[in-house]
Design a protein around this motif. Structure first.
Motif, PDB file in Angstrom:
ATOM      1  N   ILE A  20      46.044 -29.023  11.274  1.00  0.00           N
ATOM      2  CA  ILE A  20      45.305 -29.723  12.475  1.00  0.00           C
ATOM      3  C   ILE A  20      44.036 -30.088  11.857  1.00  0.00           C
ATOM      4  O   ILE A  20      43.506 -31.353  12.085  1.00  0.00           O
ATOM      5  N   ASP A  21      43.411 -29.324  11.252  1.00  0.00           N
ATOM      6  CA  ASP A  21      41.997 -29.548  10.537  1.00  0.00           C
ATOM      7  C   ASP A  21      42.148 -30.467   9.585  1.00  0.00           C
ATOM      8  O   ASP A  21      41.405 -31.477   9.724  1.00  0.00           O
ATOM      9  N   ALA A  22      43.250 -30.618   8.829  1.00  0.00           N
ATOM     10  CA  ALA A  22      43.360 -31.748   7.742  1.00  0.00           C
ATOM     11  C   ALA A  22      43.441 -32.931   8.523  1.00  0.00           C
ATOM     12  O   ALA A  22      43.022 -34.207   7.809  1.00  0.00           O
ATOM     13  N   VAL A  23      43.908 -33.290   9.655  1.00  0.00           N
ATOM     14  CA  VAL A  23      44.248 -34.521  10.410  1.00  0.00           C
ATOM     15  C   VAL A  23      43.002 -34.907  11.272  1.00  0.00           C
ATOM     16  O   VAL A  23      42.779 -35.941  11.315  1.00  0.00           O
ATOM     17  N   CYS A  24      42.211 -33.817  11.438  1.00  0.00           N
ATOM     18  CA  CYS A  24      40.827 -34.301  12.541  1.00  0.00           C
ATOM     19  C   CYS A  24      39.869 -34.471  11.762  1.00  0.00           C
ATOM     20  O   CYS A  24      39.115 -33.581  11.453  1.00  0.00           O
ATOM     21  N   SER A  25      39.571 -35.713  11.295  1.00  0.00           N
ATOM     22  CA  SER A  25      38.169 -36.327  10.660  1.00  0.00           C
ATOM     23  C   SER A  25      37.023 -36.014  11.836  1.00  0.00           C
ATOM     24  O   SER A  25      37.371 -36.255  12.769  1.00  0.00           O
ATOM     25  N   PRO A  26      36.009 -35.640  11.067  1.00  0.00           N
ATOM     26  CA  PRO A  26      34.654 -35.573  12.076  1.00  0.00           C
ATOM     27  C   PRO A  26      34.367 -36.898  12.783  1.00  0.00           C
ATOM     28  O   PRO A  26      34.474 -37.683  12.120  1.00  0.00           O
ATOM     29  N   ASN A  27      34.300 -36.804  13.852  1.00  0.00           N
ATOM     30  CA  ASN A  27      34.038 -38.077  14.668  1.00  0.00           C
ATOM     31  C   ASN A  27      35.161 -38.930  14.738  1.00  0.00           C
ATOM     32  O   ASN A  27      34.923 -40.022  15.160  1.00  0.00           O
ATOM     33  N   GLY A  28      36.344 -38.675  14.445  1.00  0.00           N
ATOM     34  CA  GLY A  28      37.422 -39.690  14.280  1.00  0.00           C
ATOM     35  C   GLY A  28      38.305 -39.700  15.535  1.00  0.00           C
ATOM     36  O   GLY A  28      37.679 -38.943  16.573  1.00  0.00           O
ATOM     37  N   THR A  29      39.163 -40.381  15.639  1.00  0.00           N
ATOM     38  CA  THR A  29      40.185 -40.259  16.782  1.00  0.00           C
ATOM     39  C   THR A  29      40.831 -39.157  17.023  1.00  0.00           C
ATOM     40  O   THR A  29      41.093 -38.758  18.586  1.00  0.00           O
ATOM     41  N   THR A  30      41.413 -38.553  16.006  1.00  0.00           N
ATOM     42  CA  THR A  30      42.179 -37.275  16.419  1.00  0.00           C
ATOM     43  C   THR A  30      41.541 -36.256  17.086  1.00  0.00           C
ATOM     44  O   THR A  30      42.201 -35.535  17.913  1.00  0.00           O
ATOM     45  N   ILE A  31      40.281 -35.671  16.556  1.00  0.00           N
ATOM     46  CA  ILE A  31      39.635 -35.031  16.939  1.00  0.00           C
ATOM     47  C   ILE A  31      39.219 -34.870  18.517  1.00  0.00           C
ATOM     48  O   ILE A  31      39.281 -34.136  19.506  1.00  0.00           O
ATOM     49  N   GLU A  32      39.040 -36.387  18.908  1.00  0.00           N
ATOM     50  CA  GLU A  32      39.009 -36.726  20.326  1.00  0.00           C
ATOM     51  C   GLU A  32      40.238 -36.244  21.255  1.00  0.00           C
ATOM     52  O   GLU A  32      39.896 -35.720  22.225  1.00  0.00           O
ATOM     53  N   GLY A  33      41.301 -36.552  20.717  1.00  0.00           N
ATOM     54  CA  GLY A  33      42.551 -36.152  21.407  1.00  0.00           C
ATOM     55  C   GLY A  33      42.691 -34.868  21.533  1.00  0.00           C
ATOM     56  O   GLY A  33      42.902 -34.164  22.485  1.00  0.00           O
ATOM     57  N   MET A  34      42.356 -34.052  20.267  1.00  0.00           N
ATOM     58  CA  MET A  34      42.574 -32.534  20.201  1.00  0.00           C
ATOM     59  C   MET A  34      41.614 -31.892  21.201  1.00  0.00           C
ATOM     60  O   MET A  34      42.014 -30.839  21.513  1.00  0.00           O
ATOM     61  N   GLU A  35      40.495 -32.361  21.440  1.00  0.00           N
ATOM     62  CA  GLU A  35      39.612 -31.816  22.214  1.00  0.00           C
ATOM     63  C   GLU A  35      40.120 -31.895  23.722  1.00  0.00           C
ATOM     64  O   GLU A  35      39.816 -30.958  24.298  1.00  0.00           O
ATOM     65  N   VAL A  36      40.822 -32.780  23.984  1.00  0.00           N
ATOM     66  CA  VAL A  36      41.587 -32.899  25.441  1.00  0.00           C
ATOM     67  C   VAL A  36      42.532 -31.789  25.459  1.00  0.00           C
ATOM     68  O   VAL A  36      42.407 -31.098  26.496  1.00  0.00           O
ATOM     69  N   LEU A  37      43.305 -31.554  24.404  1.00  0.00           N
ATOM     70  CA  LEU A  37      44.328 -30.577  24.431  1.00  0.00           C
ATOM     71  C   LEU A  37      43.737 -28.976  24.375  1.00  0.00           C
ATOM     72  O   LEU A  37      44.233 -28.408  25.159  1.00  0.00           O
ATOM     73  N   TRP A  38      42.660 -29.005  23.725  1.00  0.00           N
ATOM     74  CA  TRP A  38      42.045 -27.589  23.411  1.00  0.00           C
ATOM     75  C   TRP A  38      41.387 -27.202  24.786  1.00  0.00           C
ATOM     76  O   TRP A  38      41.431 -26.126  25.299  1.00  0.00           O
ATOM     77  N   ASP A  39      41.051 -28.316  25.596  1.00  0.00           N
ATOM     78  CA  ASP A  39      40.413 -27.979  26.874  1.00  0.00           C
ATOM     79  C   ASP A  39      41.478 -27.784  28.134  1.00  0.00           C
ATOM     80  O   ASP A  39      41.001 -27.693  29.289  1.00  0.00           O
ATOM     81  N   SER A  40      42.687 -28.145  27.792  1.00  0.00           N
ATOM     82  CA  SER A  40      43.612 -28.029  28.966  1.00  0.00           C
ATOM     83  C   SER A  40      44.522 -26.877  28.617  1.00  0.00           C
ATOM     84  O   SER A  40      44.228 -25.811  27.983  1.00  0.00           O
ATOM     85  N   ASP A  41      45.368 -26.641  29.479  1.00  0.00           N
ATOM     86  CA  ASP A  41      46.379 -25.363  29.555  1.00  0.00           C
ATOM     87  C   ASP A  41      47.876 -25.835  28.734  1.00  0.00           C
ATOM     88  O   ASP A  41      48.579 -25.231  29.299  1.00  0.00           O
ATOM     89  N   ALA A  42      47.617 -26.969  27.983  1.00  0.00           N
ATOM     90  CA  ALA A  42      48.958 -27.199  27.396  1.00  0.00           C
ATOM     91  C   ALA A  42      49.676 -26.167  26.760  1.00  0.00           C
ATOM     92  O   ALA A  42      50.903 -26.158  26.909  1.00  0.00           O
ATOM     93  N   ASP A  43      48.931 -25.406  25.825  1.00  0.00           N
ATOM     94  CA  ASP A  43      49.628 -24.345  25.020  1.00  0.00           C
ATOM     95  C   ASP A  43      50.332 -23.237  25.889  1.00  0.00           C
ATOM     96  O   ASP A  43      51.225 -22.622  25.979  1.00  0.00           O
ATOM     97  N   ALA A  44      49.431 -23.135  27.041  1.00  0.00           N
ATOM     98  CA  ALA A  44      49.943 -22.099  28.077  1.00  0.00           C
ATOM     99  C   ALA A  44      51.277 -22.506  28.895  1.00  0.00           C
ATOM    100  O   ALA A  44      52.198 -21.791  29.087  1.00  0.00           O
ATOM    101  N   ALA A  45      51.498 -23.731  29.152  1.00  0.00           N
ATOM    102  CA  ALA A  45      52.362 -24.314  29.817  1.00  0.00           C
ATOM    103  C   ALA A  45      53.818 -24.205  28.663  1.00  0.00           C
ATOM    104  O   ALA A  45      54.882 -24.036  29.354  1.00  0.00           O
ATOM    105  N   VAL A  46      53.452 -24.656  27.563  1.00  0.00           N
ATOM    106  CA  VAL A  46      54.660 -24.531  26.590  1.00  0.00           C
ATOM    107  C   VAL A  46      55.104 -22.986  26.534  1.00  0.00           C
ATOM    108  O   VAL A  46      56.301 -22.745  26.352  1.00  0.00           O
TER     109      VAL A  46
END
Length: 246
Positions: free
Chosen positions: A200-226
């Protein structure tokens, strides 16, 4: 699952597969992939390895009709049915396996009981995908992770696809991109020495698109739902197992 095994083994060399089913429509579905098809369960006695791929409540009835000899291998694929339950009802050597439908494309993930597993069974599983050997008491967990897991993955693929469609992609284009992305990500996890977090870190460039999306997932309950989905599937597997303990 039986049909998935037949289709998967048809893509390999070295296996003579006989499909046995009382349902002639089911046999017609797998006929193009099997060397032989029959409604005669007695044909199983001539096989080196026999695979039971039926719903859990049908297992006792199949075992009543299945006359196997010592030295044969009996592989069971039924969720919640313990190895001991089957072993007490046959002379064959019993191996419990929890596969998934990706056996048809030889992309299966499977768990197999450490007790009873043979090199011949390992060869079959290896031909159909990836497998791990676990103790019997972990088979309910494996059932939830790899047995039910494809449905959870389909759900996530659909969600990513729908987001692409909402953004303007054609549905077919979005499905190809979403599905192939999940496939490639899974292959990367299996083949790369890095952990999932490191990938995940390898895909998430600082200030890039992926990190913006991951911030949404990290702030959600998606992992708990799975995790809750896996826990629910495991609980149901344990409930089924209560009817087939030995």
């Amino acid at each position: 699952m039986g049909g998935a095994f037949v289709r998967g083994l048809a893509r390999t060399d070295g296996y003579h597969v006989t499909a046995i089913d009382l349902d002639e429509d089911a046999l017609a579905d797998v006929e193009p992939f099997a060397a032989e098809t029959t409604t005669d369960i007695a044909a199983a006695r001539d096989a080196d390895a026999v695979v039971i791929a039926v719903k859990p409540d049908a297992v006792p009835h199949v075992l009543d009709d299945l006359d196997l000899r010592a030295g044969q291998t009996l592989v069971t694929l039924a969720a919640g049915v313990s190895r001991g339950f089957v072993d007490a009802r046959t002379d064959a050597d019993v191996v419990r396996v929890m596969p998934n439908l990706a056996a048809a494309s030889r992309d299966m993930a499977a768990a197999v009981t450490e007790e009873g597993v043979t090199d011949d069974v390992r060869d079959i599983l290896d031909a159909l995908g990836e497998y791990v050997e676990v103790s019997e008491d972990l088979m309910d967990t494996a059932t939830a992770v790899n047995g039910s897991g494809p449905a959870f993955a389909f759900y996530l693929i659909e969600a990513v696809k729908d987001a692409g469609v909402d953004g303007g992609l054609d549905p077919e284009q979005a499905e190809v991109l979403a599905a192939q992305t999940f496939k490639g990500a899974a292959e990367t996890v299996l083949r790369d020495d890095r952990s999932v977090d490191e990938l995940i870190d390898a895909v998430c460039s600082p200030n890039g698109t992926t990190i913006e999306g991951m911030e949404v997932l990290w702030d959600s309950d998606a992992d708990a739902a799975v995790r809750a989905a896996v826990d629910a599937a495991e609980k149901r597997s344990r409930e089924l197992a209560g009817d087939y303990d030995e």
